[in-house]
Design an enzyme around this catalytic site. Structure first.
Site, PDB file in Angstrom:
ATOM      1  N   GLU A  71      14.658  23.329  26.767  1.00 17.70           N
ATOM      2  CA  GLU A  71      14.730  24.085  25.513  1.00 17.70           C
ATOM      3  C   GLU A  71      13.816  23.512  24.433  1.00 17.70           C
ATOM      4  O   GLU A  71      13.169  24.257  23.690  1.00 17.70           O
ATOM      5  CB  GLU A  71      16.179  24.085  25.018  1.00 17.70           C
ATOM      6  CG  GLU A  71      16.435  24.910  23.784  1.00 17.70           C
ATOM      7  CD  GLU A  71      17.897  24.824  23.360  1.00 17.70           C
ATOM      8  OE1 GLU A  71      18.163  25.093  22.179  1.00 17.70           O
ATOM      9  OE2 GLU A  71      18.751  24.482  24.201  1.00 17.70           O
ATOM     10  N   ASP A  72      13.734  22.170  24.340  1.00 19.68           N
ATOM     11  CA  ASP A  72      13.080  21.547  23.179  1.00 19.68           C
ATOM     12  C   ASP A  72      11.730  20.896  23.459  1.00 19.68           C
ATOM     13  O   ASP A  72      11.012  20.554  22.518  1.00 19.68           O
ATOM     14  CB  ASP A  72      14.006  20.477  22.578  1.00 19.68           C
ATOM     15  CG  ASP A  72      15.260  21.083  21.958  1.00 19.68           C
ATOM     16  OD1 ASP A  72      15.241  22.284  21.660  1.00 19.68           O
ATOM     17  OD2 ASP A  72      16.255  20.350  21.782  1.00 19.68           O
TER      18      ASP A  72
END
Length: 708
Positions: free
Chosen positions: A77-78
């Site tokens: 996600e990051d």
């Protein structure tokens, strides 16, 4: 941060192999490198968060793959690391766990609520494949809740509210009581800080007064059990702030009333000792009737087992006692996580089985749900099961939420039984399908081969399974009926232009479908049947004026006869409440978006207004020669205030083979009144016969049919 991972690895050495611990360390180093340069809001390196999540999972003795997933759960996600890269580096199982916890970041959503719902749906589906997904997510959410103070007030409350509404109930559903309690305490503090502080101070003040009583009760119970040869651990149960707040709100009780109840937990060696202990404490203090619950014989949905009883103690104070074995106590605190914490114990099988059954039902829910928002609402319903225990005729026990009905029971047994349910026997007596069931009842469902779900069931069913199944059936039924009606409407419109759908060039049909953004003719017919497209306009696009010859008067006359209404059209044809049309009345219809055709009487004022405003949406209709249903109608009766007249009118209606739906009487002075009488009749002639019979009754001044 090497000291942080070293401390974790030291803890892991107590239950994992050296190779497994090194795999966890390798995942940490990968995460540290991926998150390099990223910081949390409090200024700490981002990797401190996955490390803290891993510590929480270590407390539960989770396996090394879960701990690796905890270390890596934010990298997709990051940091832009792909699932494929994780699979190559750490294997498919770990990558699948990480992907299950990862939010959807590449998809555009219309609102934050829709995005949250779709992310939740994705996580739940991953959880049905591997329960470790939800355990990792619960640990992730727990650390986020512990560090809420760095967020803005608005975001803090949003995260806390989501935790209380979704994650705390999931933890409870999976039996993870310790995590659930911490969620609730932290969430309560974040959303209502002033209320939490006031209750905390009140609890501290009350604790001093209670200490002596708690100690004396602990000693009294412990000594009596020891005298009877039962080895036991007696603990005073501390009340949690959020549970106190909830009881004050829901039960409308004061703080002092709730704190006047003393709670104790008695932990013994086995099941036999549990029941012996129950007898001993009932001899020590008098039990309060109706307050005993046996969750050992009939465990809760999440696998929780214990004996609950309430006693009248010294000076009349109520004492709540929970009696359970060591294994049951571990189960009550850790739920499905007890599977990893106590792998050698067979008692966790029940919890695992129940968790799998629940997750299987979630998978079925998502198949039937129309969208993510509907799915999340269904799951919310499922997460708050204040349960009742119902028996099948063969003695099998089904757990249902409080307020469940025979229809909920039927769908819990099997989808086919729910779909074909026509009646129910509760404790060998016929009962309404809407009857709320209570614990201990035996329910038998009566089915019929041709029966189908009734839309009215949605008004009283409470289980998400029943609701989803009924909606799914009605949706399929509506699609079929709307396509059928759409074909009839379009063919009628085309016949006025001297054509029909089958005779149109395929190229022309495809062109119009493309202009409308539709893939096939069925989608077009469904849209017409639902009232979203006007058949006359579609017909003119399919047969432009330049492409068709002059239409003969005969064809025009036939097209003007109107579509035949049989009364069996189902969900896509409705009857206007303003004028309540009956077979025998001249009728017209107008297309209402999403509802299909709404039928009015020809002279209805609302229909006249619709004709002027949207003439293209008005459809000529006629009744079929045979109409197979009953219709609602309403009479207005001016009558004298005469004793027994209402009963006489009701008898006349019954003798006329009609049903009364509702009666409303309004007094007009001391001697006269007006009655609104709702009826179910076959047609206009049937209604006229009823009017004739009522009109000649003594005391009846005037009878008129209510119309717009």
């Amino acid at each position: 941060m090497s000291s942080g991972i070293d401390a974790l690895c030291d803890r892991l050495q107590t239950y994992l192999t050296s190779d497994q611990v090194e795999e966890v360390r390798r995942a940490y180093l990968f995460s540290e490198k991926a998150h390099l340069g990223q910081f949390r809001r409090n200024g700490d390196p981002y990797v401190t968060h996955p490390l803290a999540v891993a510590h929480i999972l270590c407390d539960m003795h989770m396996d090394h793959q879960s701990l690796m997933a905890a270390m890596l759960h934010d990298v997709i996600e990051d940091t832009g690391v792909s699932k494929e890269a994780l699979t190559s580096e750490f294997g498919a199982d770990v990558a699948a766990l990480v992907d299950g916890v990862t939010k959807l970041t590449q998809v555009h959503f219309n609102s934050k609520a829709e995005a949250q719902a779709e992310n939740f749906r994705k996580m739940i589906l991953a959880m049905t494949q591997d329960v470790r997904v939800i355990v990792v997510k619960l640990a992730d959410r727990l650390h986020n809740m512990r560090t809420l103070d760095v967020l803005t007030v608005e975001k803090r409350k949003r995260v806390a509210r989501e935790t209380l509404e979704i994650y705390a109930p999931i933890a409870m559903r999976l039996g993870m009581n310790d995590i659930r309690i911490e969620y609730e305490e932290l969430g309560f503090q974040a959303i209502w800080p002033m209320r939490a502080e006031r209750i905390r101070r009140a609890v501290l003040a009350a604790r001093g007064h209670r200490k002596e009583m708690v100690t004396s009760l602990e000693v009294a119970i412990g000594e009596r059990l020891g005298a009877e040869g039962i080895k036991a651990r007696v603990e005073g149960r501390e009340k949690h702030l959020y549970s106190i707040y909830q009881k004050m709100r829901e039960k409308q009780r004061s703080f002092s009333e709730i704190m006047d109840v003393y709670g104790f937990r008695v932990i013994v060696d086995g099941v036999d000792a549990c029941y012996r202990t129950l007898g001993i404490v009932h001899n020590l203090y008098k039990p309060i009737p109706g307050k005993f619950k046996d969750y050992i014989a009939i465990p809760k949905t999440n696998g929780y087992q214990s004996l609950h009883t309430v006693l009248k103690g010294p000076r009349g104070v109520p004492i709540e006692v929970q009696i359970r074995s060591e294994a049951m106590d571990a189960m009550a605190s850790n739920g499905i996580a007890a599977h990893w914490l106590y792998k050698s114990d067979g008692f966790t099988n029940t919890s695992q089985t129940r968790a799998r059954e629940w997750m299987k039902s979630l998978l079925e829910l998502q198949r039937n749900a129309g969208d993510s928002m509907e799915f999340i609402e269904s799951v919310k319903i499922d997460l708050f099961p204040d349960e009742v225990y119902i028996f099948t005729p063969k003695g099998r026990i089904l757990t249902l939420p409080r307020g469940a009905t025979p229809v909920d029971f039927a769908y819990a047994v099997h989808s086919d039984i729910g779909d074909t349910c026509v009646a129910a026997r509760v404790d060998n007596r016929l009962a309404p399908l809407s009857l709320p069931l209570t614990t201990g009842q035996t329910v038998e469902i009566v089915t019929a081969p041709g029966a189908r779900p009734n839309p009215g069931w949605l008004d009283f069913v409470v289980t998400s399974r029943a609701r989803a199944k009924i909606r799914h059936y009605l949706k399929d039924q509506q699609q079929g009926e709307s396509r059928d009606l759409g074909l009839r409407l379009l063919d009628k419109a085309l016949s006025g232009l001297g054509s029909k759908l089958d005779a149109l060039p395929e190229k022309r049909v495809r062109k119009v479908l493309g202009e409308l953004g539709m893939t096939d003719t069925e989608a077009l017919l469904e849209s017409i049947g639902l009232g979203n497209q006007v058949p006359q306009i579609i017909a003119r696009r399919l047969v432009p004026e330049d492409d068709h010859p002059a239409v003969s008067r005969t064809v025009q006359r036939q097209a003007g006869k109107g579509i035949s209404i049989r009364g069996t059209e189902g969900l896509v044809v409705s009857y206007a409440r303003c004028c309540r049309p009956l077979p025998g009345d001249e009728i017209m219809g107008h297309l209402s978006s999403g509802r299909g055709v709404v039928i009015h009487r020809h002279k209805c004022r609302n229909m006249a207004a619709e004709s002027r405003a949207n003439p293209d949406k008005c459809v000529p209709l006629r009744w079929a020669d045979t109409v197979s249903r009953e219709f609602q109608s309403e009479l207005r009766i001016a009558l004298a205030n005469q004793r027994g007249l209402l009963a006489v009118i009701a008898r006349e209606v019954t003798d006329s083979d009609a049903n009364i739906e509702h009666i409303n009487v309004e007094e007009k002075g001391s001697h006269h009144g007006v009655m609104q009488l709702g009826l179910q009749v076959r047609d206009r002639i049937h209604l006229a016969q009823i009017i004739k019979r009522i009109r000649i009754l003594p005391g009846v001044d005037k009878v008129t049919r209510v119309k717009a």
